[in-house]
Design a protein around this motif. Structure first.
Motif, PDB file in Angstrom:
ATOM      1  N   ARG A  16       0.926  -0.998  -0.012  1.00  0.00           N
ATOM      2  CA  ARG A  16       0.173   0.050   0.014  1.00  0.00           C
ATOM      3  C   ARG A  16       0.832   1.287  -0.055  1.00  0.00           C
ATOM      4  O   ARG A  16       0.436   2.176  -0.665  1.00  0.00           O
ATOM      5  N   ARG A  19       2.434   1.579  -3.308  1.00  0.00           N
ATOM      6  CA  ARG A  19       1.522   2.162  -4.330  1.00  0.00           C
ATOM      7  C   ARG A  19       1.220   3.621  -4.390  1.00  0.00           C
ATOM      8  O   ARG A  19       1.211   4.211  -5.350  1.00  0.00           O
ATOM      9  N   HIS A  20       1.219   3.939  -3.014  1.00  0.00           N
ATOM     10  CA  HIS A  20       0.875   5.534  -2.822  1.00  0.00           C
ATOM     11  C   HIS A  20       2.110   6.254  -3.165  1.00  0.00           C
ATOM     12  O   HIS A  20       1.709   7.353  -4.062  1.00  0.00           O
ATOM     13  N   VAL A  22       4.288   5.628  -5.654  1.00  0.00           N
ATOM     14  CA  VAL A  22       4.214   5.422  -7.117  1.00  0.00           C
ATOM     15  C   VAL A  22       3.138   6.600  -7.545  1.00  0.00           C
ATOM     16  O   VAL A  22       3.402   7.304  -8.487  1.00  0.00           O
ATOM     17  N   ARG A  23       1.787   6.716  -7.078  1.00  0.00           N
ATOM     18  CA  ARG A  23       0.825   7.630  -7.597  1.00  0.00           C
ATOM     19  C   ARG A  23       1.306   8.779  -7.237  1.00  0.00           C
ATOM     20  O   ARG A  23       1.030   9.780  -8.512  1.00  0.00           O
ATOM     21  N   GLU A  24       1.845   9.103  -5.998  1.00  0.00           N
ATOM     22  CA  GLU A  24       2.284  10.668  -5.777  1.00  0.00           C
ATOM     23  C   GLU A  24       3.259  10.928  -6.768  1.00  0.00           C
ATOM     24  O   GLU A  24       3.345  12.166  -7.214  1.00  0.00           O
ATOM     25  N   PRO A  32      -1.605   3.638 -13.812  1.00  0.00           N
ATOM     26  CA  PRO A  32      -2.238   2.451 -12.901  1.00  0.00           C
ATOM     27  C   PRO A  32      -1.349   1.233 -12.998  1.00  0.00           C
ATOM     28  O   PRO A  32      -1.267   0.544 -11.980  1.00  0.00           O
ATOM     29  N   GLU A  35       1.568   0.749 -10.298  1.00  0.00           N
ATOM     30  CA  GLU A  35       0.892   0.344  -9.365  1.00  0.00           C
ATOM     31  C   GLU A  35       0.985  -1.198  -9.270  1.00  0.00           C
ATOM     32  O   GLU A  35       1.362  -1.852  -8.160  1.00  0.00           O
ATOM     33  N   VAL A  38       4.326  -2.627  -9.216  1.00  0.00           N
ATOM     34  CA  VAL A  38       5.033  -2.773  -8.014  1.00  0.00           C
ATOM     35  C   VAL A  38       4.561  -3.839  -7.082  1.00  0.00           C
ATOM     36  O   VAL A  38       5.261  -4.568  -6.235  1.00  0.00           O
ATOM     37  N   THR A  39       3.211  -3.957  -7.019  1.00  0.00           N
ATOM     38  CA  THR A  39       2.720  -4.864  -5.947  1.00  0.00           C
ATOM     39  C   THR A  39       3.128  -6.141  -6.272  1.00  0.00           C
ATOM     40  O   THR A  39       3.500  -7.171  -5.539  1.00  0.00           O
ATOM     41  N   VAL A  70       9.920   0.475 -13.958  1.00  0.00           N
ATOM     42  CA  VAL A  70       9.700   0.449 -12.524  1.00  0.00           C
ATOM     43  C   VAL A  70      10.933  -0.646 -12.260  1.00  0.00           C
ATOM     44  O   VAL A  70      10.894  -1.802 -13.112  1.00  0.00           O
TER      45      VAL A  70
END
Length: 121
Positions: A16, A19-20, A22-24, A32, A35, A38-39, A70
């Motif tokens: 989590r 993902r946050h 990466v989004r930032e 998307p 994310e 990465v997961t 990534v």
């Protein structure tokens, strides 16, 4: 081109956070699929090396870049990811298939006492 770098210990709850981050980093027009990658890469480390393994995430590019890269580096150069075919009822074994489906290309780079699994989107 800007690069996000995050160092942490692999753990399910870290997904989590990554993902946050990466989004930032990629911004509102982000990717998307980054994310998702990465997961899946983090899940592979936890599955094959165990929780607590030190990892470094690098994301190069931005939401506006033509390509985003990534990378996830771990301390096990000889433990290489290998795609498998998961049966319909299997609860795991689809991570690399997902990576192959969304990435333009992916691969593994072996370093001194490390391995980096990377993908380009």
């Amino acid at each position: 081109m800007s690069t996000l770098t995050v160092r942490l210990l692999a753990a399910p709850e870290a997904a989590r956070l990554l993902r946050h981050a990466v989004r930032e980093h990629l911004g509102p027009d982000g990717h998307p699929d980054a994310e998702l990658c990465v997961t899946e890469l983090l899940s592979n480390v936890i599955t094959h090396l165990g929780a607590g393994a030190p990892v470094t995430l690098r994301v190069s590019g931005s939401g506006r870049a033509a390509r985003t890269r990534v990378e996830l580096t771990d301390p096990a150069p000889r433990t290489r990811p290998a795609p498998r075919r998961a049966a319909g009822n299997d609860e795991s074994g689809r991570g690399l298939a997902l990576l192959e489906a969304v990435a333009l290309r992916w691969g593994v780079t072996e370093g001194y006492r490390t391995k980096t699994v990377w993908c380009e989107l």
